[in-house]
Motif scaffolding. Structure first.
Motif, mmCIF file in Angstrom:
data_model
loop_
_atom_site.group_PDB
_atom_site.id
_atom_site.type_symbol
_atom_site.label_atom_id
_atom_site.label_comp_id
_atom_site.label_asym_id
_atom_site.label_seq_id
_atom_site.Cartn_x
_atom_site.Cartn_y
_atom_site.Cartn_z
ATOM 1 N N SER A 83 1.043 13.847 2.272
ATOM 2 C CA SER A 83 0.606 14.578 1.076
ATOM 3 C C SER A 83 -0.916 14.623 0.958
ATOM 4 N N GLY A 84 -1.616 14.162 1.994
ATOM 5 C CA GLY A 84 -3.077 14.329 2.020
ATOM 6 C C GLY A 84 -3.842 13.315 1.195
ATOM 7 N N THR A 85 -3.308 12.124 1.050
ATOM 8 C CA THR A 85 -3.997 11.120 0.225
ATOM 9 C C THR A 85 -5.351 10.755 0.841
ATOM 10 N N VAL A 86 -5.369 10.570 2.156
ATOM 11 C CA VAL A 86 -6.640 10.250 2.826
ATOM 12 C C VAL A 86 -7.636 11.384 2.596
ATOM 13 N N ASN A 87 -7.161 12.618 2.785
ATOM 14 C CA ASN A 87 -8.060 13.770 2.681
ATOM 15 C C ASN A 87 -8.574 13.955 1.257
ATOM 16 N N HIS A 116 -3.411 13.292 -7.261
ATOM 17 C CA HIS A 116 -2.383 12.646 -6.443
ATOM 18 C C HIS A 116 -1.010 12.848 -7.104
ATOM 19 N N ARG A 117 -1.002 12.848 -8.431
ATOM 20 C CA ARG A 117 0.279 12.897 -9.153
ATOM 21 C C ARG A 117 0.947 14.279 -9.113
ATOM 22 N N TRP A 118 0.260 15.286 -8.573
ATOM 23 C CA TRP A 118 0.860 16.622 -8.595
ATOM 24 C C TRP A 118 2.167 16.673 -7.822
ATOM 25 N N TYR A 119 2.164 16.043 -6.670
ATOM 26 C CA TYR A 119 3.422 16.023 -5.900
ATOM 27 C C TYR A 119 3.725 14.590 -5.500
ATOM 28 N N VAL A 173 0.841 -1.185 0.000
ATOM 29 C CA VAL A 173 0.000 0.000 0.000
ATOM 30 C C VAL A 173 0.876 1.236 0.000
ATOM 31 N N THR A 174 1.292 1.667 -1.164
ATOM 32 C CA THR A 174 2.204 2.794 -1.197
ATOM 33 C C THR A 174 1.795 3.763 -2.285
ATOM 34 N N PHE A 175 2.545 4.880 -2.322
ATOM 35 C CA PHE A 175 2.210 5.917 -3.284
ATOM 36 C C PHE A 175 2.409 5.457 -4.719
ATOM 37 N N ARG A 176 3.217 4.423 -4.936
ATOM 38 C CA ARG A 176 3.450 3.992 -6.309
ATOM 39 C C ARG A 176 2.140 3.715 -7.027
ATOM 40 N N ASP A 177 1.160 3.223 -6.252
ATOM 41 C CA ASP A 177 -0.138 2.937 -6.859
ATOM 42 C C ASP A 177 -0.862 4.228 -7.252
ATOM 43 N N SER A 178 -0.489 5.359 -6.657
ATOM 44 C CA SER A 178 -1.251 6.601 -6.871
ATOM 45 C C SER A 178 -0.554 7.580 -7.804
ATOM 46 N N VAL A 192 0.814 21.245 0.419
ATOM 47 C CA VAL A 192 0.468 20.320 -0.673
ATOM 48 C C VAL A 192 -0.990 19.860 -0.510
ATOM 49 N N THR A 193 -1.329 19.440 0.691
ATOM 50 C CA THR A 193 -2.686 18.920 0.939
ATOM 51 C C THR A 193 -3.746 20.004 0.703
ATOM 52 N N GLU A 194 -3.512 21.161 1.288
ATOM 53 C CA GLU A 194 -4.531 22.210 1.181
ATOM 54 C C GLU A 194 -4.691 22.684 -0.262
ATOM 55 N N THR A 195 -3.585 22.688 -0.988
ATOM 56 C CA THR A 195 -3.670 23.153 -2.379
ATOM 57 C C THR A 195 -4.367 22.108 -3.244
ATOM 58 N N LYS A 196 -4.008 20.835 -3.037
ATOM 59 C CA LYS A 196 -4.615 19.785 -3.865
ATOM 60 C C LYS A 196 -6.123 19.718 -3.663
ATOM 61 N N ILE A 197 -6.563 20.050 -2.456
ATOM 62 C CA ILE A 197 -7.993 19.890 -2.168
ATOM 63 C C ILE A 197 -8.716 21.239 -2.235
ATOM 64 N N ASN A 198 -8.314 22.153 -1.368
ATOM 65 C CA ASN A 198 -9.117 23.368 -1.232
ATOM 66 C C ASN A 198 -8.878 24.359 -2.376
ATOM 67 N N ALA A 199 -7.605 24.563 -2.761
ATOM 68 C CA ALA A 199 -7.337 25.501 -3.865
ATOM 69 C C ALA A 199 -7.868 24.933 -5.181
#
Ligand SMILES: C[S@@+](CC[C@H](N)C(=O)[O-])C[C@H]1O[C@@H](n2cnc3c(N)ncnc32)[C@H](O)[C@@H]1O
Length: 438
Positions: free
Chosen positions: A76-80, A42-45, A31-36, A102-109
């Protein structure tokens, strides 16, 4: 039907991925980021320590029942992000201010950008500006003083590449003015290519690229910027309608947040492993680039807030406040076997810190809530560190009941001792549940 594939595990010194049979859906292993890393947003960062997005949505659907989800080690906020895509509100703790960004930008921005009428035009005008002759000229006038102050005489970059990165950052601030969400999206694009544009590489740890490594690689900062912007623009426009915000709870999940008592239906997390990863130092270039630090010395303020998970953040003056006989039994073996006295301190400190975090989780969880975490064991100087067992024991001392234990992957250490990555699901028995809402 079973397929075979190399499973990439979180990078642990001395551990290598092994070939494992991967069962067909619904099970999955590793279960790692490689899958994402190729998934939209998710790929942004790319965060090597990140979670697999696919894995999370199953848990979110099963346990959140629409109520708020919390990740005490947000990364990096994957759950969020996965929660947001399902319309589920979420909170997170994260020590590293760059990862919070990173998290706030990927989601809220991203959400702001998607509903705004000017996002596409703003990105287009930024793109034109980056391609202009004026931009090329402006790079020559860029001052490298802040870099010299932070990393004196360290040649992390070819000078011209660094100038282009800094000029692109100034340009983002100039073009976007007060439109913060567009500015943040562009700054994230730039920060995401900083390591790629440098003489460094991040494979487990940030280190210098070796002679002959990535032979075909050519740094073209402008090209990298344009590619990353296209990715972001595409993903913003392709985002579905479903959205819920991600809220930052606090920097250190060991600190209790009274307002969160009884608020969460699901706490889903991938805590640091006892493996030496230095999450702060690994992002020092991004932290500096976005002005979170002015010098390497300032990294220590964030290390102090991180849980003890690597020898570099064993803080001698910070004595563990929680002690456990079952941890002592192993730590004493390390006292004898280890050539570095920070290793037993690491194990003692890790368990003490995790106790504080789990205690908070216990209080944040609603009566019918679940705590799901993935964790792996380690080995130092021939001594096996059963981190999963430690977590199980600490959680049970706090009144959690282990509901399910699933082996996600089997691994081995350098000396071929078997190690594993497991998922632990805890519930709070009804009789001992906290007073939170049902
Ligand atoms: C294994 S990573 C989590 C990765 C995350 N699951 C993702 O998908 O990106 C652990 C994270 O915990 C953070 N961390 C370490 N100590 C912390 C603390 N005391 N409070 C909050 N976050 C912490 C680290 O900075 C790191 O980003």
């Amino acid at each position: 039907m079973r397929a075979s594939s190399a499973v990439q595990l979180p990078d642990l010194p001395g551990l290598e991925p092994i070939d494992l049979p991967i069962p067909a859906a619904p099970g999955r292993l590793g279960v790692t980021f490689r899958d994402s890393k190729s998934l939209p947003v998710h790929r942004w960062y790319p965060y090597v320590e990140g979670f697999s997005a696919d894995y999370l949505s199953q848990h979110l659907l099963k346990h959140s029942r629409g109520a708020t989800v919390y990740d005490p080690f947000g990364g990096s906020g994957t759950v969020n992000l996965e929660a947001s895509k399902l319309g589920i509100e979420s909170c997170f703790s994260e020590t590293n201010p760059f990862m919070r960004f990173v998290t706030e930008t990927k989601i809220n921005a991203r959400f702001e950008a998607r509903r705004s009428g000017i996002f596409v035009a703003a990105i287009q005008s930024y793109r034109r500006a980056v391609l202009s002759a004026r931009f090329a000229r402006s790079t020559q006038a860029i001052s490298l003083d802040t870099y010299e102050e932070a990393f004196r005489n360290r040649d992390f970059f070819v000078e011209n590449d660094l100038r282009q990165l800094l000029a692109a950052k100034d340009l983002a601030i100039e073009v976007c003015g007060d439109t913060q969400y567009v500015r943040d999206l562009i700054l994230l694009a730039l920060a995401s290519i900083v390591v790629q544009s440098s003489n460094m590489t991040r494979r487990a740890d940030l280190r210098r690229r070796r002679e002959g490594e990535y032979t075909g690689r050519k740094v073209d900062v402008r090209q990298f910027i344009l590619q990353k912007l296209s990715q972001i623009e595409h993903d913003v426009l392709a985002s579905g309608d479903s959205f819920a915000p991600a809220r930052f709870l606090n920097e250190d999940s060991r600190d209790f947040d009274a307002e969160s008592e009884g608020q969460f239906s699901l706490i889903l997390t991938s805590p640091p492993y006892v493996n030496g990863t230095n999450y702060i130092r690994n992002t020092k270039l991004e932290l500096w680039f976005l002005d979170f630090i002015g010098s390497e010395k300032e990294l220590s303020q964030f290390n102090k807030k991180s849980i003890t998970c690597g020898i570099n953040n064993v803080i001698k003056s910070r004595r563990p406040s929680n002690h456990f006989d079952f941890v002592e039994a192993i730590a004493r073996k390390l006292d004898d076997a280890s050539l570095d006295d920070r290793i037993p301190s690491l194990v003692r400190g890790y368990c003490s810190d995790m106790m504080d975090v789990l205690q908070n989780c216990r209080r944040y969880l609603r009566r019918d809530g679940r705590l799901v975490l993935d964790i792996g064991d380690s080995q130092f100087y021939g001594v096996h560190i059963p981190t999963d067992f430690f977590i199980e024991k600490i959680a049970s001392n706090l009144g959690f009941e282990l509901e399910k234990r699933v082996t996600l992957a089997r691994r081995h250490s350098r000396d071929k001792s078997p190690l594993q990555q497991v998922e632990l699901t805890f519930r709070v028995p009804f009789s001992s549940a906290s007073s939170g809402p049902r």
